[in-house]
Scaffold this motif. Structure first.
Motif, short mmCIF file in Angstrom:
data_model
loop_
_atom_site.label_atom_id
_atom_site.label_comp_id
_atom_site.label_asym_id
_atom_site.label_seq_id
_atom_site.Cartn_x
_atom_site.Cartn_y
_atom_site.Cartn_z
N SER A 28 0.81 -1.22 0.00
CA SER A 28 0.00 0.00 0.00
C SER A 28 0.84 1.27 0.00
O SER A 28 0.37 2.34 -0.36
CB SER A 28 -0.90 0.04 1.24
N PHE A 29 2.09 1.16 0.46
CA PHE A 29 2.94 2.35 0.59
C PHE A 29 4.32 2.05 0.00
O PHE A 29 4.94 1.06 0.37
CB PHE A 29 3.08 2.73 2.08
N ALA A 52 8.30 1.71 5.41
CA ALA A 52 7.06 1.33 4.74
C ALA A 52 6.19 0.51 5.70
O ALA A 52 4.97 0.71 5.78
CB ALA A 52 7.38 0.53 3.48
N HIS A 53 6.82 -0.41 6.44
CA HIS A 53 6.04 -1.26 7.36
C HIS A 53 5.49 -0.45 8.54
O HIS A 53 4.38 -0.70 9.00
CB HIS A 53 6.92 -2.41 7.87
N LEU A 54 6.28 0.51 8.99
CA LEU A 54 5.79 1.37 10.08
C LEU A 54 4.57 2.17 9.63
O LEU A 54 3.60 2.32 10.38
CB LEU A 54 6.88 2.37 10.48
N ILE A 55 4.62 2.67 8.39
CA ILE A 55 3.48 3.44 7.87
C ILE A 55 2.26 2.51 7.78
O ILE A 55 1.14 2.88 8.17
CB ILE A 55 3.80 4.08 6.50
N PRO A 73 1.54 6.48 -1.88
CA PRO A 73 0.57 5.48 -1.47
C PRO A 73 -0.12 4.82 -2.67
O PRO A 73 -0.26 5.43 -3.72
CB PRO A 73 -0.44 6.33 -0.70
N ASN A 74 -0.52 3.58 -2.46
CA ASN A 74 -1.34 2.90 -3.45
C ASN A 74 -2.80 3.23 -3.16
O ASN A 74 -3.63 3.27 -4.04
CB ASN A 74 -1.13 1.38 -3.29
N VAL A 75 -3.05 3.53 -1.87
CA VAL A 75 -4.43 3.76 -1.44
C VAL A 75 -5.01 5.10 -1.92
O VAL A 75 -6.19 5.20 -2.20
CB VAL A 75 -4.54 3.68 0.11
#
Ligand code: F6R
Length: 610
Positions: A94-95, A130-133, A164-166
């Motif tokens: 997603s990010f 990225a994982h934290l986001i 972001p992908n979102v």
């Protein structure tokens, strides 16, 4: 270090990203990657090595979209491999992030996130962002907040672009210790690690400060601090043009930039010399006129080539302005406990204005209430913004990893500063006028050195077989010896050592034999005879000598095995001329060894991490 480019607008992002990455390659060339947001979500392409390899792998159809980020990597954590190439993403894809810097608490964050079942695909410190986001987004359900909360958990440095992908059509950029520039266009906006890749699109640039985050869309941008305070700082206009960042018919940026020497001297001097008064007019010093007048001591800091320029500055200022000067590598200055006071001036020299250690040295000086002065080439760079006053080099963008034209301009700036400080102290009108006149002659004299290019090429052929070179210089050309050696090490990988000629007998001479030639910087100056004695001593031990001497010097012709010549000038200006044949010599040695001078291994142009 690593280069970042991001685009949101109405055009296809991929060609813009690839062009940006090509222009950023000097920041790292271990690997490169892009992520483009299209109708079917974000797609990525990554490749080891040059941007050209990445470009050949990018399928336009798959990577179609009007927003994207790209990254060119200088490896810190994890070797150059596809899995370690940015952009990185989280478990849900997603990010997507492109990061320059070092996350110091990455191990503890990785352990924490692994316990929460995050799966890491790379060995980089960057991927944890990225994982934290992802983790923060789950709770916040708001992109800006998720990025903000994630960033507040990081320790270390970052220049960051998050796509972001979102919510496509948006890039979030953030800065802590590593530069980020937002390029402002019409119906399109950009994010980059420096202004160079933005130049073909816009010259209106907003630099983020540490602890700031920008939300960038095609229509606009909004900057806030990580504490959510709105920032209303205006953008700046960059003078450089995109043409300056092209090779312009030269085979390498290195050669192009060495040959720009005469033009660079003219540009650095432009509007700054008052010939009849033997004065230098430096507009950037207006803020600190009184403090400069009261300065009792100067400390000059820098790294690498900038540090060598600092050494020449020390000699000039002490001799002509009578102010005590110390020179120190910024990386040492920032960690020891220097004694500073209100009558000390700290001068920071940095081409990029972004070198992490030099910037921290400035901050250390400011924390102690000491006045700071930046000598930088990059307008709007961190050092330019954070110092109390500044002098720009006006050398134009330096793309080659080897600093050549910037060194020349740094020396010219230091001469101007010496005149400025000296004329209100001990320097006579006639000395000021003489220096001003000689400065104006420099461009022509550098051109004359270029006339020996064929000879330099021939000598490079002869010397390329050696594995070791000793560079010897004294007084004003002490630093030239170190700078000449640095250029050779960086690009040709020949082991080269700079040595103060007086120090030679204290150890170095043990290394001299027929396989260890010496490059002796021997212009006709006050230490000429001393240099000749050193050359005799080397010859007596079977060493070969290539001298850099003053035109018409017959004694050198008899003594040295080979010689290159520079025109006569004032002793204080001799380093500006003496370095030119050494820059060309390093360039041609590199070509002889079939290496690429524009991309020396392991190096990056701007050292924004420690
Ligand atoms: C040498 C070289 C480096 C830089 C050093 C400082 O050719 O390029 O040694 O001089 O990294 O960089 P700046 O001047 O940008 O602070």
């Amino acid at each position: 270090m690593c280069g970042i480019i991001g685009y949101v607008g109405e055009k296809e992002a991929l060609p813009i990203l690839l062009d940006g990455l090509r222009r950023l390659e000097y920041r790292g060339y271990d690997s490169a990657g892009v992520a483009v947001a299209g109708k079917k979500g974000v797609k990525t392409a990554r490749a080891i090595g040059k941007v050209a390899v990445l470009a050949s792998r990018c399928e336009r159809k798959t990577l179609s979209g009007m927003a994207g980020i790209g990254h060119t990597r200088w490896a810190t954590h994890g070797k150059p491999a596809t899995r370690n190439t940015h952009p990185h993403t989280d478990c849900t894809k997603s990010f997507f992030i492109a990061h320059n810097g070092i996350i110091e608490n990455h191990e503890e964050l990785r352990t924490e996130l692994t316990k929460k079942r995050h799966i890491f695909k790379s060995e980089t410190d960057s991927e944890i962002i990225a994982h934290l986001i992802e983790e923060e987004y789950r709770d916040a359900q708001n992109l800006e907040k998720a990025v903000q909360f994630a960033l507040l958990r990081l320790r270390g440095t970052y220049g960051l672009a998050v796509m972001p992908n979102v919510l496509p059509g948006k890039i979030i950029a953030a800065r802590m210790g590593a530069p980020i520039a937002i390029g402002l266009g019409e119906g399109e906006n950009f994010v980059a690690s420096d202004a160079v890749p933005l130049l073909p699109h816009t010259r209106t640039v907003l630099y983020l400060e540490d602890g700031e985050m920008a939300v960038v869309t095609a229509k606009g941008h909004a900057v806030r601090t990580l504490q959510n305070k709105l920032v209303t700082r205006g953008a700046e206009m960059i003078e450089w043009s995109a043409d300056n960042t092209q090779k312009g018919g030269f085979p390498h940026f290195t050669l192009k930039e060495i040959r720009e020497g005469p033009e660079v001297v003219r540009n650095t001097l432009r509007g700054r010399l008052i010939m009849e008064n033997g004065l230098a007019n430096l507009g950037g010093l207006q803020n600190i006129t009184q403090s400069l007048h009261n300065a009792k001591r100067i400390i000059i800091v820098g790294c690498g080539t900038a540090l060598h320029a600092a050494r020449v500055g020390e000699y000039m200022i002490e001799e002509y302005a009578g102010i005590p000067v110390e020179v120190e590598s910024a990386s040492e200055f920032r960690y020891r406990k220097p004694v500073l006071d209100k009558e000390t001036l700290v001068i920071a020299i940095s081409q990029s204005g972004e070198t992490a250690d030099t910037l921290e040295a400035v901050r250390e000086a400011k924390r102690k209430g000491t006045m700071t002065l930046g000598v930088t080439n990059a307008v709007g760079s961190s050092i330019a913004r954070e110092t109390d006053a500044g002098i720009y080099n006006h050398a134009g963008p330096e793309v080659s990893v080897l600093s050549t034209k910037a060194y020349i301009s740094q020396l010219v700036v230091l001469v101007l500063l010496t005149m400025h400080l000296g004329r209100e102290r001990q320097m006579s009108l006639s000395a000021g006028k003489r220096i001003a006149k000689e400065l104006e002659e420099l461009p022509k004299k550098i051109e004359k050195i270029f006339a020996q290019e064929k000879e330099i090429k021939k000598l490079a052929k002869k010397y390329a077989k050696y594995e070791h070179l000793l560079y010897l210089g004294r007084k004003y050309n002490f630093a030239t010896a170190f700078e000449g050696a640095l250029k050779v090490k960086e690009a040709s990988y020949i082991h080269a050592e700079g040595c103060g000629a007086g120090e030679m007998k204290h150890g170095f001479i043990a290394l001299i034999d027929k396989n260890f030639p010496t490059i002796a910087i021997t212009p006709e100056t006050s230490v000429y005879d001393k240099m000749l004695s050193n050359i005799q001593e080397i010859k007596a031990r079977g060493g070969r000598v290539l001298a850099v001497a003053t035109e018409g010097d017959r004694r050198i012709m008899r003594l040295a095995d080979d010689a290159l010549y520079i025109p006569k000038t004032l002793e204080m200006l001799s380093p500006i001329l003496a370095v030119v044949p050494l820059q060309l010599f390093a360039y041609y040695l590199t070509l002889e060894r079939r290496l690429d001078p524009d991309r020396p291994r392991n190096l990056a142009k701007s050292v924004t991490v420690e």
